[in-house]
Design a protein around this motif. Structure first.
Motif, PDB file in Angstrom:
ATOM      1  N   GLU A  49       6.273 -34.864  -1.608  1.00 32.58           N
ATOM      2  CA  GLU A  49       5.645 -34.376  -2.000  1.00 32.58           C
ATOM      3  C   GLU A  49       4.813 -32.686  -2.302  1.00 32.58           C
ATOM      4  O   GLU A  49       4.990 -31.735  -3.432  1.00 32.58           O
ATOM      5  CB  GLU A  49       4.020 -34.968  -2.038  1.00 32.58           C
ATOM      6  CG  GLU A  49       4.014 -36.924  -2.820  1.00 32.58           C
ATOM      7  CD  GLU A  49       4.113 -36.942  -4.371  1.00 32.58           C
ATOM      8  OE1 GLU A  49       4.045 -35.873  -4.472  1.00 32.58           O
ATOM      9  OE2 GLU A  49       4.138 -38.238  -4.513  1.00 32.58           O
ATOM     10  N   ASN A  53       5.997 -29.780  -4.882  1.00 32.35           N
ATOM     11  CA  ASN A  53       4.689 -28.739  -5.510  1.00 32.35           C
ATOM     12  C   ASN A  53       4.658 -27.249  -5.276  1.00 32.35           C
ATOM     13  O   ASN A  53       4.698 -26.913  -5.774  1.00 32.35           O
ATOM     14  CB  ASN A  53       3.382 -29.077  -4.370  1.00 32.35           C
ATOM     15  CG  ASN A  53       2.559 -29.913  -5.077  1.00 32.35           C
ATOM     16  OD1 ASN A  53       2.402 -30.059  -5.603  1.00 32.35           O
ATOM     17  ND2 ASN A  53       1.464 -30.607  -4.651  1.00 32.35           N
ATOM     18  N   HIS A  57       5.021 -25.461  -8.612  1.00 31.67           N
ATOM     19  CA  HIS A  57       3.188 -25.077  -8.416  1.00 31.67           C
ATOM     20  C   HIS A  57       3.620 -23.762  -7.552  1.00 31.67           C
ATOM     21  O   HIS A  57       3.198 -22.687  -8.174  1.00 31.67           O
ATOM     22  CB  HIS A  57       2.326 -25.163  -7.867  1.00 31.67           C
ATOM     23  CG  HIS A  57       1.596 -26.976  -8.867  1.00 31.67           C
ATOM     24  ND1 HIS A  57       1.677 -26.766  -9.328  1.00 31.67           N
ATOM     25  CD2 HIS A  57       2.319 -28.165  -8.086  1.00 31.67           C
ATOM     26  CE1 HIS A  57       1.954 -28.241 -10.595  1.00 31.67           C
ATOM     27  NE2 HIS A  57       1.828 -28.987  -8.969  1.00 31.67           N
ATOM     28  N   GLY A 111      -0.065 -36.068  -5.852  1.00 34.30           N
ATOM     29  CA  GLY A 111       0.622 -35.671  -4.788  1.00 34.30           C
ATOM     30  C   GLY A 111      -0.488 -35.366  -3.416  1.00 34.30           C
ATOM     31  O   GLY A 111      -0.323 -35.277  -2.422  1.00 34.30           O
TER      32      GLY A 111
HETATM   33 MG   LIG Z   1       2.617 -32.271  -7.041  1.00 33.25          MG
END
Ligand SMILES: [Mg+2]
Ligand SMILES: Nc1ncnc2c1ncn2[C@@H]1O[C@H](COP(=O)(O)OP(=O)(O)OP(=O)(O)O)[C@@H](O)[C@H]1O
Lengths: 142, 110
Positions: A49, A53, A57, A111
């Protein structure tokens, strides 16, 4: 096992084709070292996770893993935009994922909650425009 | 119940892992959101999804799913199939819907 084993990985920006590779490598290492399936599952989920990310992101970054006999430390440091409101980001279902990554199955907003659920300690430090660091500790209980 | 028996009963095509399909399966999760699947699919589960991208393989491998069934006639991407072969993930697909698959699995005692 008194020694500590240290591993470091680079995570590339936007590279979905390799996402999950570092979690997979760590999982293999822990299996070889004889850690229990429960511990391995916790590390694999929490790390994946975090890795995803960083790809979705942030702009990639580095993951440091320290393996001790009694705990596993995972430090994920990225050079992304930072998180404006950590409390909000931690809420199940909150996501800023765009439609492109949602189509791939990301963006449930689960997440960070998963990372919390599958670790024993979680610490996020973040600075807008600089990046985010997530530290996870998974304890090895007998 | 083995993955081979499931594949036969549900009329599924093997995209990857046919040679390791004597593996046991029990329990099932249906869903397309990866981080939900991540926490809900446990070892030896059948995971039914319509996702076709390679992240499915990464998740299935990390949680040690018995196999992935790609439902509703969706076809896994070339890269997904490649990665599944690489990671020893059994990847199946067919015209069957997730509901039909779940009913059949339930009848089989999964
Ligand atoms: Mg995530
Ligand atoms: N490393 C990061 N850098 C910047 N923002 C982040 C980072 N990690 C998480 N976030 C922010 O927190 C939100 C929630 O993250 P979380 O992982 O819970 O959900 P998600 O990634 O959007 O979806 P999912 O993980 O379920 O696929 C993200 O949508 C994003 O806005």
């Amino acid at each position: 096992m008194a020694d500590v084993m240290k591993l470091q990985f680079e995570v590339n920006d936007g590279d979905f084709t390799r996402a999950g590779e570092t979690s997979s490598k760590v999982k293999k290492t822990l299996t070889q070292l004889g850690f229990s399936p429960i511990v391995i599952r916790k590390v694999a989920i929490a790390m994946y996770e975090g890795e995803i990310n960083m790809v979705i992101h942030a702009n990639g970054g580095t993951i440091d893993v320290e393996i001790y006999s009694e705990k596993i430390l995972i430090v994920m440091q990225d050079k992304g935009p930072g998180i404006a409101d950590i409390e909000k980001a931690m809420q199940a279902g909150f996501s800023t994922a765009d439609s492109k990554v949602r189509e791939l199955g990301f963006g449930a907003g689960m997440g960070l909650p998963n990372m919390k659920k599958y670790s024993d300690e979680m610490e996020i430090t973040t600075e807008i425009g600089k990046g985010t660091c997530v530290k996870l500790t998974i304890n090895v209980k007998e | 119940m083995t993955v081979n028996e499931i594949a036969k009963k549900l009329n599924l095509t093997f995209y990857a892992g046919e040679e390791i399909a004597e593996k046991l399966a029990k329990g099932c999760y249906i869903g397309d959101l990866l981080s939900l699947a991540m926490s809900k699919v446990t070892a030896e589960n059948v995971w039914i999804t319509i996702q076709t991208n390679m992240n499915v393989v990464a998740v299935a491998s990390l949680v040690e799913a018995a196999c992935v069934i790609v439902a509703d006639g969706c076809i896994p991407d070339e890269k997904t199939i490649e990665k599944a072969k690489e990671q020893d993930v059994i990847l199946l697909g067919g015209e069957i819907s997730a509901f039909e698959a779940a009913v059949a699995l339930s009848e089989m005692g999964i």
